[in-house]
Write a protein that holds these residues in place. Structure first.
Motif, PDB file in Angstrom:
ATOM      1  N   VAL A  75       0.464  -0.793  -0.103  1.00  0.00           N
ATOM      2  CA  VAL A  75       0.270  -0.015  -0.105  1.00  0.00           C
ATOM      3  C   VAL A  75       0.790   0.730   0.013  1.00  0.00           C
ATOM      4  CG1 VAL A  75      -1.757   1.238   1.405  1.00  0.00           C
ATOM      5  CG2 VAL A  75      -1.856  -1.126   0.833  1.00  0.00           C
ATOM      6  N   THR A  76       1.845   1.585   0.775  1.00  0.00           N
ATOM      7  CA  THR A  76       2.374   2.213   1.148  1.00  0.00           C
ATOM      8  C   THR A  76       3.036   2.707  -0.221  1.00  0.00           C
ATOM      9  OG1 THR A  76       2.999   2.096   3.116  1.00  0.00           O
ATOM     10  CG2 THR A  76       5.194   3.743   1.819  1.00  0.00           C
ATOM     11  N   GLU A  77       3.858   1.432  -1.204  1.00  0.00           N
ATOM     12  CA  GLU A  77       4.785   2.166  -2.755  1.00  0.00           C
ATOM     13  C   GLU A  77       3.681   2.511  -3.817  1.00  0.00           C
ATOM     14  OE1 GLU A  77       7.981   2.197  -3.275  1.00  0.00           O
ATOM     15  OE2 GLU A  77       7.899   2.510  -1.079  1.00  0.00           O
ATOM     16  N   LEU A  78       2.385   1.605  -3.463  1.00  0.00           N
ATOM     17  CA  LEU A  78       1.460   2.404  -4.677  1.00  0.00           C
ATOM     18  C   LEU A  78       0.857   3.424  -4.264  1.00  0.00           C
ATOM     19  CD1 LEU A  78      -1.456  -1.227  -4.378  1.00  0.00           C
ATOM     20  CD2 LEU A  78       0.586   0.073  -5.922  1.00  0.00           C
ATOM     21  N   LEU A  79       0.830   3.590  -2.664  1.00  0.00           N
ATOM     22  CA  LEU A  79      -0.211   5.288  -2.607  1.00  0.00           C
ATOM     23  C   LEU A  79       1.489   6.520  -3.179  1.00  0.00           C
ATOM     24  CD1 LEU A  79      -2.026   7.350  -1.365  1.00  0.00           C
ATOM     25  CD2 LEU A  79      -1.005   6.914   0.919  1.00  0.00           C
ATOM     26  N   ARG A  80       2.798   5.598  -2.919  1.00  0.00           N
ATOM     27  CA  ARG A  80       3.378   6.728  -2.819  1.00  0.00           C
ATOM     28  C   ARG A  80       3.529   6.812  -4.942  1.00  0.00           C
ATOM     29  NH1 ARG A  80       9.301   4.732  -1.889  1.00  0.00           N
ATOM     30  NH2 ARG A  80      10.050   6.877  -2.945  1.00  0.00           N
ATOM     31  N   GLY A  81       3.372   6.395  -5.190  1.00  0.00           N
ATOM     32  CA  GLY A  81       3.245   6.195  -6.922  1.00  0.00           C
ATOM     33  C   GLY A  81       1.973   7.647  -7.099  1.00  0.00           C
ATOM     34  N   ILE A  82       0.559   7.139  -6.975  1.00  0.00           N
ATOM     35  CA  ILE A  82      -0.395   8.044  -7.047  1.00  0.00           C
ATOM     36  C   ILE A  82       0.062   9.286  -6.600  1.00  0.00           C
ATOM     37  CG2 ILE A  82      -2.889   8.081  -5.867  1.00  0.00           C
ATOM     38  CD1 ILE A  82      -3.394   5.027  -6.061  1.00  0.00           C
ATOM     39  N   ASN A 277       8.263  -8.483  -3.218  1.00  0.00           N
ATOM     40  CA  ASN A 277       9.599  -7.816  -3.492  1.00  0.00           C
ATOM     41  C   ASN A 277       8.514  -6.380  -2.346  1.00  0.00           C
ATOM     42  OD1 ASN A 277      11.980  -7.725  -3.463  1.00  0.00           O
ATOM     43  ND2 ASN A 277      11.787  -6.281  -5.520  1.00  0.00           N
ATOM     44  N   ILE A 278       8.134  -7.117  -1.409  1.00  0.00           N
ATOM     45  CA  ILE A 278       7.869  -5.893   0.450  1.00  0.00           C
ATOM     46  C   ILE A 278       8.963  -6.068   0.125  1.00  0.00           C
ATOM     47  CG2 ILE A 278       5.836  -6.260   0.023  1.00  0.00           C
ATOM     48  CD1 ILE A 278       6.205  -7.910   1.999  1.00  0.00           C
ATOM     49  N   ASN A 279       9.576  -4.579   1.089  1.00  0.00           N
ATOM     50  CA  ASN A 279      10.421  -4.153   2.190  1.00  0.00           C
ATOM     51  C   ASN A 279      11.322  -5.505   2.454  1.00  0.00           C
ATOM     52  OD1 ASN A 279      10.574  -1.836   0.437  1.00  0.00           O
ATOM     53  ND2 ASN A 279       9.722  -0.969   2.541  1.00  0.00           N
ATOM     54  N   ILE A 280      10.286  -6.169   3.110  1.00  0.00           N
ATOM     55  CA  ILE A 280      10.570  -7.018   4.758  1.00  0.00           C
ATOM     56  C   ILE A 280      11.148  -8.746   3.648  1.00  0.00           C
ATOM     57  CG2 ILE A 280       9.036  -6.654   6.399  1.00  0.00           C
ATOM     58  CD1 ILE A 280       7.516  -8.998   6.023  1.00  0.00           C
ATOM     59  N   ALA A 281      11.377  -8.422   2.594  1.00  0.00           N
ATOM     60  CA  ALA A 281      11.827  -9.119   1.739  1.00  0.00           C
ATOM     61  C   ALA A 281      12.830  -9.397   2.082  1.00  0.00           C
ATOM     62  CB  ALA A 281      11.165  -9.573   0.209  1.00  0.00           C
ATOM     63  N   SER A 282      13.715  -8.190   1.923  1.00  0.00           N
ATOM     64  CA  SER A 282      15.297  -8.361   1.644  1.00  0.00           C
ATOM     65  C   SER A 282      15.939  -8.173   3.360  1.00  0.00           C
ATOM     66  CB  SER A 282      15.883  -6.971   1.071  1.00  0.00           C
ATOM     67  OG  SER A 282      15.500  -6.188   1.720  1.00  0.00           O
ATOM     68  N   MET A 283      14.764  -9.117   4.063  1.00  0.00           N
ATOM     69  CA  MET A 283      15.028  -8.463   5.175  1.00  0.00           C
ATOM     70  C   MET A 283      15.062  -9.315   6.147  1.00  0.00           C
ATOM     71  SD  MET A 283      13.405  -4.894   6.571  1.00  0.00           S
ATOM     72  CE  MET A 283      13.862  -3.457   5.214  1.00  0.00           C
ATOM     73  N   THR A 290      12.036 -13.734  -4.716  1.00  0.00           N
ATOM     74  CA  THR A 290      10.778 -13.433  -4.884  1.00  0.00           C
ATOM     75  C   THR A 290      10.189 -12.666  -6.520  1.00  0.00           C
ATOM     76  OG1 THR A 290       9.128 -11.785  -3.983  1.00  0.00           O
ATOM     77  CG2 THR A 290      11.538 -10.749  -4.200  1.00  0.00           C
ATOM     78  N   VAL A 291       9.386 -12.919  -6.659  1.00  0.00           N
ATOM     79  CA  VAL A 291       8.731 -11.501  -7.574  1.00  0.00           C
ATOM     80  C   VAL A 291       8.630 -10.767  -7.440  1.00  0.00           C
ATOM     81  CG1 VAL A 291       7.071 -11.700  -9.818  1.00  0.00           C
ATOM     82  CG2 VAL A 291       7.525 -14.079  -8.159  1.00  0.00           C
ATOM     83  N   GLN A 292       9.119  -9.533  -7.993  1.00  0.00           N
ATOM     84  CA  GLN A 292       8.775  -7.979  -8.274  1.00  0.00           C
ATOM     85  C   GLN A 292       7.039  -7.826  -8.222  1.00  0.00           C
ATOM     86  OE1 GLN A 292      12.249  -5.811  -7.715  1.00  0.00           O
ATOM     87  NE2 GLN A 292      11.470  -4.280  -9.337  1.00  0.00           N
ATOM     88  N   GLN A 293       6.248  -7.090  -7.905  1.00  0.00           N
ATOM     89  CA  GLN A 293       5.554  -6.301  -8.645  1.00  0.00           C
ATOM     90  C   GLN A 293       6.317  -4.427  -8.446  1.00  0.00           C
ATOM     91  OE1 GLN A 293       1.153  -7.067  -8.416  1.00  0.00           O
ATOM     92  NE2 GLN A 293       1.724  -8.349  -6.640  1.00  0.00           N
ATOM     93  N   MET A 298       3.182   1.012 -10.586  1.00  0.00           N
ATOM     94  CA  MET A 298       2.102   1.145 -11.295  1.00  0.00           C
ATOM     95  C   MET A 298       1.314   2.223 -10.381  1.00  0.00           C
ATOM     96  SD  MET A 298       2.396  -2.839  -9.685  1.00  0.00           S
ATOM     97  CE  MET A 298       0.199  -3.155  -9.942  1.00  0.00           C
ATOM     98  N   GLY A 299       1.607   2.435  -9.177  1.00  0.00           N
ATOM     99  CA  GLY A 299       0.829   3.435  -8.518  1.00  0.00           C
ATOM    100  C   GLY A 299       0.919   4.818  -9.301  1.00  0.00           C
ATOM    101  N   GLU A 300       2.228   4.781  -9.616  1.00  0.00           N
ATOM    102  CA  GLU A 300       2.224   6.361 -10.310  1.00  0.00           C
ATOM    103  C   GLU A 300       1.719   6.178 -12.380  1.00  0.00           C
ATOM    104  OE1 GLU A 300       5.644   9.033 -11.977  1.00  0.00           O
ATOM    105  OE2 GLU A 300       6.716   7.383 -10.646  1.00  0.00           O
ATOM    106  N   SER A 301       1.851   4.905 -12.640  1.00  0.00           N
ATOM    107  CA  SER A 301       1.121   4.534 -13.676  1.00  0.00           C
ATOM    108  C   SER A 301      -0.716   5.215 -13.884  1.00  0.00           C
ATOM    109  CB  SER A 301       1.299   3.238 -14.860  1.00  0.00           C
ATOM    110  OG  SER A 301       0.628   3.273 -15.095  1.00  0.00           O
ATOM    111  N   ALA A 302      -1.035   4.279 -12.903  1.00  0.00           N
ATOM    112  CA  ALA A 302      -2.562   4.634 -12.470  1.00  0.00           C
ATOM    113  C   ALA A 302      -2.831   6.370 -12.644  1.00  0.00           C
ATOM    114  CB  ALA A 302      -2.838   3.659 -11.437  1.00  0.00           C
ATOM    115  N   GLY A 303      -2.584   6.554 -11.608  1.00  0.00           N
ATOM    116  CA  GLY A 303      -2.398   8.645 -10.727  1.00  0.00           C
ATOM    117  C   GLY A 303      -2.222   8.541 -12.140  1.00  0.00           C
ATOM    118  N   HIS A 304      -1.230   8.876 -13.262  1.00  0.00           N
ATOM    119  CA  HIS A 304      -1.351   9.659 -14.817  1.00  0.00           C
ATOM    120  C   HIS A 304      -2.151   9.252 -15.716  1.00  0.00           C
ATOM    121  CE1 HIS A 304       2.396  11.743 -13.888  1.00  0.00           C
ATOM    122  NE2 HIS A 304       3.137  10.979 -13.614  1.00  0.00           N
ATOM    123  N   MET A 305      -2.406   8.020 -15.972  1.00  0.00           N
ATOM    124  CA  MET A 305      -3.942   7.747 -16.770  1.00  0.00           C
ATOM    125  C   MET A 305      -5.055   8.816 -15.920  1.00  0.00           C
ATOM    126  SD  MET A 305      -5.592   3.721 -16.284  1.00  0.00           S
ATOM    127  CE  MET A 305      -3.885   2.576 -17.418  1.00  0.00           C
TER     128      MET A 305
END
Length: 335
Positions: A75-82, A277-283, A290-293, A298-305
């Motif tokens: 959610v944090t990363e999606l929202l940052r992009g939006i 590939n959330i942050n804790i995956a590397s911790m 992992t598979v990275q989304q 994605m958030g930024e793209s949805a926002g611009h769209m």
């Protein structure tokens, strides 16, 4: 001192209407007047009132975002992009937490309607007829993020869950594993459940690896606890398993926790690959392959769209963004 549009007009020796037209990109003034007004606005530090501006151009320069949950890196990363996209267009974001509850979702849609948002981003849930019909009445554009609809003509931004799950499973196969299990979310989930299960099964099939019910454990969700108990079931029903594809990183880390409790070493005894590939995956210990989304993208793209649709009143084309495999230390080649 907080200056008003009246103060700006007086200092520039023009009418309030002229200042308003300049602020809203309308015509009816000279370049010299525009330059003078903008210089005075900068000197005064005048901030146009968004509500007043909205009364003129019928825009509030806000977008509403509905999340089924508000915790987690996803959610944090999606929202940052939006927010990055919205900020670039001079818009603000109102976030609503629906808890995947129909009544609460409708309540927030009503609230967003009352706030006169210019558009909506709807994330990670199924778009129901009730939601769709209400948004049609609101008469604002909508973009789906990390979800899609097979029923309603709504543009979306997401990765291909089937292909991403296929890639994760094939990665394990190319590492020499043939006894592969999957810890999955619900197979009734058409967004992140069933497509990932089907991708897993197809990868096994394409590489002539047999599949039966013992290869998969279906859980009710995608959280840590589901992975922890899903791993118990997997070890019980398929004791010869050497590699596991977990349908989320939290599930993968839950599976690793159970493996540790049973003295099973990851990756020497069993390999595990996650998804997101959330942050804790590397911790985690070991760090999770992992598979990275690309959530922020994605958030930024949805926002611009959405912002583009708000400006043009034209339906945008859906966008599938690329996933990738992030290699760390939780998968070992089987010799």
């Amino acid at each position: 001192m907080a200056y008003t549009i009246k103060d700006v007009a007086k200092a520039a020796n023009v009418s309030i209407a002229t200042v308003s037209r300049i602020l809203n990109g309308q015509t009816g003034y000279s370049l010299k007047t525009k330059k003078k007004v903008l210089e005075i606005i900068e000197e005064m530090g005048y901030q146009p009132n968004a509500i007043a501006r909205g009364l003129i151009n019928k825009k509030t320069h806000t977008i509403g975002v509905l999340f089924p949950f508000l915790s987690g890196a996803l959610v944090t990363e999606l929202l940052r992009g939006i927010e990055k996209a919205a900020s670039a267009h001079g818009s603000s974001v109102i976030v609503s937490h629906t808890e995947s509850d129909e009544e609460k979702t409708m309540k927030y849609l009503q609230l967003l309607s009352e706030k006169r948002v210019d558009g909506i981003i709807f994330t990670s849930e199924v778009m129901t007829k009730q939601y769709y019909e209400f948004i049609k009445i609101m008469n604002v554009p909508i973009v789906l993020l990390s979800t899609k609809s097979e029923v309603f003509p709504i543009p979306y931004v997401k990765v291909d869950d089937f292909e991403a799950a296929y890639s994760a499973t094939e990665y394990l196969i190319k590492k020499g594993h043939t006894e592969i299990g999957m810890i999955s979310g619900p197979d009734t989930d058409m967004i992140a459940g069933k497509p990932r299960i089907e991708g897993f099964k197809k990868a096994l099939q394409d590489h002539q690896i047999s599949f039966d019910d013992k290869n998969i454990v279906i859980r009710e969700g995608f959280m840590f606890t589901e992975g922890k108990f899903g791993m118990l079931s997997m070890l019980d029903q398929k004791p010869d398993v050497t590699a596991i594809f977990a349908a989320s990183d939290e599930m993968a880390i839950g599976a690793m926790f159970t493996a540790y409790q049973f003295g099973i070493n990851v990756p020497d005894d069993i390999s595990i690959i996650g998804y997101d590939n959330i942050n804790i995956a590397s911790m985690s210990i070991p760090p999770l392959t992992t598979v990275q989304q690309p959530f922020m993208e994605m958030g930024e793209s949805a926002g611009h769209m959405l912002l583009e649709m708000m400006e043009t009143d034209q339906l945008s084309e859906s966008r599938i963004l690329k996933h990738s495999i992030v290699e760390r230390k939780s998968v070992k080649e089987k010799i």
